[in-house]
Structure formats: structure tokens, C-alpha cells
Design a protein around this motif. Sequence first.
Motif, PDB file in Angstrom:
ATOM      1  N   LYS A   1      68.463  28.461  78.120  1.00 10.14           N
ATOM      2  CA  LYS A   1      68.378  27.308  77.227  1.00 10.14           C
ATOM      3  C   LYS A   1      68.588  27.714  75.775  1.00 10.14           C
ATOM      4  CE  LYS A   1      65.538  23.151  76.683  1.00 10.14           C
ATOM      5  NZ  LYS A   1      64.301  22.472  77.113  1.00 10.14           N
ATOM      6  N   SER A   2      68.243  28.935  75.437  1.00 12.06           N
ATOM      7  CA  SER A   2      68.382  29.379  74.051  1.00 12.06           C
ATOM      8  C   SER A   2      69.273  30.602  73.885  1.00 12.06           C
ATOM      9  CB  SER A   2      67.002  29.697  73.454  1.00 12.06           C
ATOM     10  OG  SER A   2      66.341  30.705  74.216  1.00 12.06           O
ATOM     11  N   GLU A   3      69.504  31.358  74.959  1.00 17.47           N
ATOM     12  CA  GLU A   3      70.286  32.586  74.871  1.00 17.47           C
ATOM     13  C   GLU A   3      71.551  32.457  75.716  1.00 17.47           C
ATOM     14  OE1 GLU A   3      69.637  34.903  72.851  1.00 17.47           O
ATOM     15  OE2 GLU A   3      67.564  34.438  72.283  1.00 17.47           O
ATOM     16  N   HIS A   4      72.715  32.425  75.046  1.00 14.14           N
ATOM     17  CA  HIS A   4      73.976  32.176  75.745  1.00 14.14           C
ATOM     18  C   HIS A   4      74.861  33.405  75.836  1.00 14.14           C
ATOM     19  CE1 HIS A   4      73.449  27.871  73.857  1.00 14.14           C
ATOM     20  NE2 HIS A   4      72.479  28.192  74.694  1.00 14.14           N
ATOM     21  N   ASN A   5      74.463  34.498  75.221  1.00 11.27           N
ATOM     22  CA  ASN A   5      75.309  35.680  75.159  1.00 11.27           C
ATOM     23  C   ASN A   5      74.870  36.740  76.164  1.00 11.27           C
ATOM     24  OD1 ASN A   5      76.920  34.672  73.001  1.00 11.27           O
ATOM     25  ND2 ASN A   5      75.286  35.234  71.557  1.00 11.27           N
ATOM     26  N   LEU A   6      75.863  37.399  76.769  1.00  7.45           N
ATOM     27  CA  LEU A   6      75.581  38.413  77.775  1.00  7.45           C
ATOM     28  C   LEU A   6      74.785  39.573  77.200  1.00  7.45           C
ATOM     29  CD1 LEU A   6      76.009  39.470  80.658  1.00  7.45           C
ATOM     30  CD2 LEU A   6      78.199  40.424  79.894  1.00  7.45           C
TER      31      LEU A   6
END
Length: 356
Positions: A269-274
Motif C-alpha cells: 500500500k505504501s511501498e511500490h519499489n522492489l
Amino acid sequence: MLHHSFRLHLMAQNYAVLVTSLLSFTANKCSFSSFLRLIGVFMGGFYYLCGKKKGRVMNNQTIETLTIEEIRNRLSVHIAEPDMPITEDGFTMLYNGRNTFGLAVVAHCPYRLPGIRIGLLKKGEIKATLNLLERSAQSGTLGYFCDGTIFQFDQIPLESEVEGVVIEPWLMDELFPQGVPTMFNGQVKDALMSANDRDIAKVESLYESLMLVLKDKPYNRQAALAIITALCYVYNECYVRAAEHPAESPSRQRVVFDRFIALVNEHAKSEHNLAFYADKLCLSQRYLSRVVWQTSGVYAKEWIDRAVITEAKVMLRHGELTVAAISEALNFPNPSFFNKYFKRQTGQTPLAFRNG
């Protein structure tokens, strides 16, 4: 107001119920009064779908989570009160629920489920997506879903039959003052377990006992909580047994993949980066990407995108937040970026999805 597609879905199911009832009436020669009651259920559902149910004002208020109250509201036009889920302080009991989920939800639409849920699929086969992963269950399957599970039905057969209990998280401390069993400690998001005949017999006996206790008014709360506690222990026993004696030992890659999916469910929900997930797992991005691809056939970034889009769809379909507010809640830099991201992933804009 219920979403248009949801109304059409329920209308189709009402027609299916009516046709089935007509056939049953012809074949079994059931009483004419029983048949009239079935007609009444159908017409009640029809007026509900049209927004004309007497005594209820249809409005635009929908919810993001599928609460017990909302399920009861949706079932009320199909099921008589004696067959409705029984709600008491801290828990809800569903006994001999026939196609309950099919009447309360729409296939291929994600929902967030509040409460800790345990259940038994007594009849039918269900295909669903639980916390991003596609799962299937046949009759005789025990199910556990933690508080906040993201759930989506992919297939809901009309003949499905379930029974189970929804437990409010705060009640667990009362049920287990010395500490909750392993399966309920917050580390397990969901579990589907094939049970043997002895386990099924124990679970069915406990559900029947709980129903008998709840039928008495006033009911004996201590007895009810003792039965729910026993149910939790039986489910935990089945889970621990399966974990200790799996069909095959999970490989190192499978362990990494499972930990990655758990982190994605928790943080997408808040962290989209690998990079965030690779750091959490103390792995390089390249190694994590390779492991996830080799294990699932899906790239790691795609799993993250699936989780973000699922959250967005839940908010758009069931909530009242504006697109801009959803963009902020999902930690996008601005609404324009969110719009482009959503359209790239789904082929339509957030507003088109909400209104479609």
C-alpha cells in the motif's frame, strides 16, 4: 447504492434460484405455500436490486470492507432470519450456509475481510484469490483467514455450502489469556487445509454444539466461547500437522518467495519499489527477481503492481474516497501519476473502473 454490476449479478442469481425452485416444485410437489414464499424471496430481491425495497432508502454509501453487517444486509433479501448468520458480542456464527458467499459478493471483485475467520467448506468447490495468490478448495477443506485478508472469488458454484465463525480480534485475548495458538499469532495470513474424516467430524460436532448453544435465549456465553476456543485449537492442530509434515519440504527459493509475498501483502500500500523488499530480505534486487520468477513465473515487480492495483480497486469499488485521496493513500506522488499507473496496469482510468 450497490454497484450496477453487483445488482446485475444478484438479479441473475435470483432468476437462477427461481428456475431451480420451479423445477423442484414440479418434481417434488412441494406445498404451494412454500412455493409462494420462494416467489416472495425472488420479488424481494428484485425490488432490492431496483433500489425500491420498502422501508429502505437506497443511497451512494458503500464500504471498503465487507463487514458482517453488510453481509447480513445483502443476504436479508434472500434468506429468512432463522437461517441468517448469528451475531453476538465479539463473534458471528454461520451454520449450514448455502451459497452464502455467492449471494453476498460479486465474482472477480476484491474485498477486504475484517475479523478472524475459520470455516469448513462442506459442499462444492471454490476458486479464489487470497492475498494475491490463486487458491482452490474442495469439500472437506478447512479455511483460516486473518483480519484484513484481501479476498476475491473467481468461481462461486451455486451449490456451495459452508459453516464457520468470524471472531473479532479483541476477543482472542479473552479466549487465549496464556497466548494464542500458532496459526492465530499474526504470522499466518491465510491457510486452506485438507482435513481427514476425524478432523471434519470434530469440527462439524463443535459447530453443531455452538449452534445449539446460540439457539437458547439467553445463550450461555461461557459455553459458546469454550466451543469457539476448542474450534481454534482443532484448526491450529491441523495447521501445525500440515506444516510439520508437508507433502514436500519447501526449497530455499520457495521460502524466499513466500516471505516476499508476505511482505508485499503487508507493505504494498505504501511501498511500490522492489528495492524496499530486497532490503527487507537482505537480498540483492537481481537475486530476488530471479528467485521470484523461477518460483512463480511472474516477475517480482508484477507481484507488487498486482497488490497495489488490488488495493486501488478495493478503494475505488467499495469506498467513497476521491481518486486524488486514493492516490495519496497509496503513496503516489500525485493523482496524475496514479491515473497513468492505473491505466497502464488495467487498461482503464480509475474513474472508468469505478463507474464501469
